[in-house]
Design a protein around this motif. Structure first.
Motif, PDB file in Angstrom:
ATOM      1  N   PRO A  48      97.958 -10.264 120.153  1.00  0.00           N
ATOM      2  CA  PRO A  48      98.123  -9.471 121.366  1.00  0.00           C
ATOM      3  C   PRO A  48      97.107  -9.886 122.429  1.00  0.00           C
ATOM      4  CG  PRO A  48      97.047  -8.168 119.666  1.00  0.00           C
ATOM      5  CD  PRO A  48      97.399  -9.494 119.043  1.00  0.00           C
ATOM      6  N   ALA A  49      97.496  -9.706 123.696  1.00  0.00           N
ATOM      7  CA  ALA A  49      96.640 -10.167 124.788  1.00  0.00           C
ATOM      8  C   ALA A  49      96.431  -9.078 125.829  1.00  0.00           C
ATOM      9  CB  ALA A  49      97.252 -11.394 125.446  1.00  0.00           C
ATOM     10  N   LEU A  50      95.260  -9.093 126.410  1.00  0.00           N
ATOM     11  CA  LEU A  50      94.957  -8.323 127.607  1.00  0.00           C
ATOM     12  C   LEU A  50      95.173  -9.271 128.772  1.00  0.00           C
ATOM     13  CD1 LEU A  50      93.691  -6.085 129.387  1.00  0.00           C
ATOM     14  CD2 LEU A  50      91.443  -7.000 128.745  1.00  0.00           C
ATOM     15  N   LEU A  51      95.987  -8.866 129.735  1.00  0.00           N
ATOM     16  CA  LEU A  51      96.239  -9.682 130.911  1.00  0.00           C
ATOM     17  C   LEU A  51      95.345  -9.214 132.048  1.00  0.00           C
ATOM     18  CD1 LEU A  51      97.870 -11.909 132.298  1.00  0.00           C
ATOM     19  CD2 LEU A  51      99.617 -10.178 132.825  1.00  0.00           C
ATOM     20  N   PRO A  82      98.487  -4.861 127.804  1.00  0.00           N
ATOM     21  CA  PRO A  82      97.701  -4.058 128.743  1.00  0.00           C
ATOM     22  C   PRO A  82      97.292  -4.933 129.924  1.00  0.00           C
ATOM     23  CG  PRO A  82      96.432  -4.518 126.752  1.00  0.00           C
ATOM     24  CD  PRO A  82      97.805  -5.062 126.529  1.00  0.00           C
ATOM     25  N   LEU A  83      97.170  -4.311 131.082  1.00  0.00           N
ATOM     26  CA  LEU A  83      96.834  -5.028 132.305  1.00  0.00           C
ATOM     27  C   LEU A  83      95.600  -4.438 132.946  1.00  0.00           C
ATOM     28  CD1 LEU A  83      97.537  -6.993 134.693  1.00  0.00           C
ATOM     29  CD2 LEU A  83      98.936  -5.128 135.621  1.00  0.00           C
ATOM     30  N   TYR A  84      94.648  -5.303 133.253  1.00  0.00           N
ATOM     31  CA  TYR A  84      93.530  -4.945 134.115  1.00  0.00           C
ATOM     32  C   TYR A  84      93.887  -5.560 135.454  1.00  0.00           C
ATOM     33  CZ  TYR A  84      88.845  -4.027 135.783  1.00  0.00           C
ATOM     34  OH  TYR A  84      87.771  -3.547 136.499  1.00  0.00           O
ATOM     35  N   ALA A  85      94.270  -4.736 136.413  1.00  0.00           N
ATOM     36  CA  ALA A  85      94.959  -5.183 137.623  1.00  0.00           C
ATOM     37  C   ALA A  85      94.166  -6.135 138.524  1.00  0.00           C
ATOM     38  CB  ALA A  85      95.433  -3.985 138.434  1.00  0.00           C
TER      39      ALA A  85
END
Length: 143
Positions: A48-51, A82-85
């Motif tokens: 899994p990745a955090l984008l 999950p996204l850190y915008a």
């Protein structure tokens, strides 16, 4: 995926790409295709990745900036990531948070970035460790 010192693949990844691309005017569709390929590769290995998103505030046109901003949300939704915008939120425009070039984060900027994403990373790691699908798989051979 390349193994680290223990001979195992990573259990999570943080994917950040696009800032330099936006500076040189690479089309958002091309950046999206590259990120999509990275996220697909990781998913194919059960990682899994955090984008990490990017706001192209220095873009030549508002349309380019909008297209760039939306590609991250679209990809995060597509891949369930999950996204850190905005990778540089709270950093740009703050002298103590950037190096002399005004673009790259200083030590304080990196500390701010790491602290800001920590809750997302913690949740991602905890979720990965709780699921058997993400329990430190052996690393595939490198070609």
């Amino acid at each position: 995926m390349q193994a680290h010192a223990t001979g195992t693949a990573p259990i999570v990844a943080i994917v950040e790409l696009g800032a330099n691309d936006s500076f040189i005017g690479i089309e958002p569709d091309e950046v999206a295709a590259n990120l999509d390929a990275i996220l697909s590769l990781l998913a194919g290995h059960g990682i899994p990745a955090l984008l990490m998103g990017w706001q192209a505030t220095m873009a030549d046109t508002p349309d380019y900036a909008d297209d760039f901003e939306h590609l991250y949300a679209d990809l995060a939704a597509k891949h369930g990531a999950p996204l850190y915008a905005d990778t540089l939120a709270g950093i740009w425009g703050e002298d103590r948070m950037t190096l002399h070039d005004g673009l790259h984060p200083s030590i304080e900027g990196v500390r701010h970035m790491a602290t800001s994403i920590l809750p997302l990373v913690r949740t991602l790691v905890e979720t990965a460790l709780a699921g058997e699908d993400h329990a430190t798989p052996p690393c595939p051979p490198r070609h």
